[in-house]
Enzyme design. Structure first.
Site, PDB file in Angstrom:
ATOM      1  N   HIS A 147      13.171  62.696 -78.960  1.00 40.43           N
ATOM      2  CA  HIS A 147      13.761  62.320 -80.322  1.00 40.43           C
ATOM      3  C   HIS A 147      12.974  63.258 -81.033  1.00 40.43           C
ATOM      4  CE1 HIS A 147      15.620  58.656 -79.345  1.00 40.43           C
ATOM      5  NE2 HIS A 147      16.135  58.457 -80.490  1.00 40.43           N
ATOM      6  N   HIS A 203       7.110  55.420 -77.843  1.00 44.19           N
ATOM      7  CA  HIS A 203       6.405  56.508 -77.842  1.00 44.19           C
ATOM      8  C   HIS A 203       4.872  56.581 -78.298  1.00 44.19           C
ATOM      9  CE1 HIS A 203       9.303  59.554 -76.202  1.00 44.19           C
ATOM     10  NE2 HIS A 203      10.250  59.030 -76.996  1.00 44.19           N
TER      11      HIS A 203
END
Length: 259
Positions: A147, A203
């Site tokens: 992302h 993450h």
């Protein structure tokens, strides 16, 4: 090499990079050993994406593409759009391949990997996962953040493109803060997307930082392939236009001060 052949080569390169990206999407990543003392790093709850992968692709590709096409309406240099699109597509495809290869090579588990592996929360010896195989596979692709790299490759490129058009760092526009704020607003959007990945427990913070730097670094290198330095007085034009302008100036010394 003629201009037509060069364009064909450029397009072919991007197609090859895109195909490689698609092929690596389903490759099994490196299975990294998880030590007992680090399990806490991967026991965060599974939560929905604030920004879904499809939304990231749409934003990273669509927003810069629309802005570049809108710019064409006000530009007298029609070749500029071609250079801008070549830079954008290079940044996106190159970033996609590099990000995926690093993900596969590192195989770092995501912060929510424990519950991907054991949906019932009951640990099995030797990490014999009982969860969805697809979720488990994706759970081992934490580093770097896709992302983050995708958003900075696309929106970061757009910021560089706008910075050149607005002369944020050249003598023609330096010192006017509105230009800087306007140019880097897309990069701020990319930053928000990147930070959301830690809030979603998808993450680790290291993944986000490295992904962001990777995406923006690739965006900068790709931008500079087709446009001059942002400190150049002609930074609003692609390299080909700058070269033509320089040649004309050399044959007309009286206009050298305008270069």
């Amino acid at each position: 090499m003629s201009s037509r052949v060069l364009i064909v080569v450029e397009i072919a390169l991007r197609i090859v990079l895109f195909v490689v990206f698609l092929q690596t999407e389903n490759v099994k990543p490196f299975i990294r050993v998880i030590q007992q003392e680090e399990i806490w790093l991967y026991k965060n709850p599974i939560s929905p994406d604030t920004i879904t992968p499809n939304a990231v692709f749409a934003i990273s590709i669509g927003v810069p593409l629309i802005c570049i096409l809108l710019r064409l309406l006000y530009s007298t240099d029609k070749s500029e759009m071609g250079h801008a699109l070549l830079g954008l597509t290079l940044a996106l495809t190159l970033n996609a391949v590099i990000t995926n290869f690093i993900k596969l090579a590192v195989g770092r588990p995501r912060p929510d990997f424990f519950y991907r592996c054991f949906p019932d929360g009951i640990f099995k010896v030797d990490w014999r996962c009982t969860g969805d195989p697809v979720m488990i596979l994706e759970g081992r692709k934490s580093f770097p953040s896709g992302h983050s790299s995708w958003s900075f490759a696309g929106l970061g490129y757009l910021s560089l493109y706008w910075a050149g058009k607005l002369h944020c760092f050249s003598s023609l526009g330096r010192g006017q803060s509105w230009r800087l704020v306007a140019a880097f607003s897309p990069a701020f959007g990319a930053l928000l997307i990147a930070v959301s990945r830690t809030c979603d427990y998808k993450h680790h913070w290291q993944d986000v930082i490295v992904g962001s730097l990777l995406g923006f670094g690739i965006a900068y290198v790709s931008y500079r392939q087709y446009f001059p330095s942002l400190t150049n007085r002609l930074c609003h034009s692609p390299h080909s236009s700058v070269s033509d302008h320089t040649m004309k100036a050399r044959h007309n010394p009286l206009n050298l001060e305008t270069v």
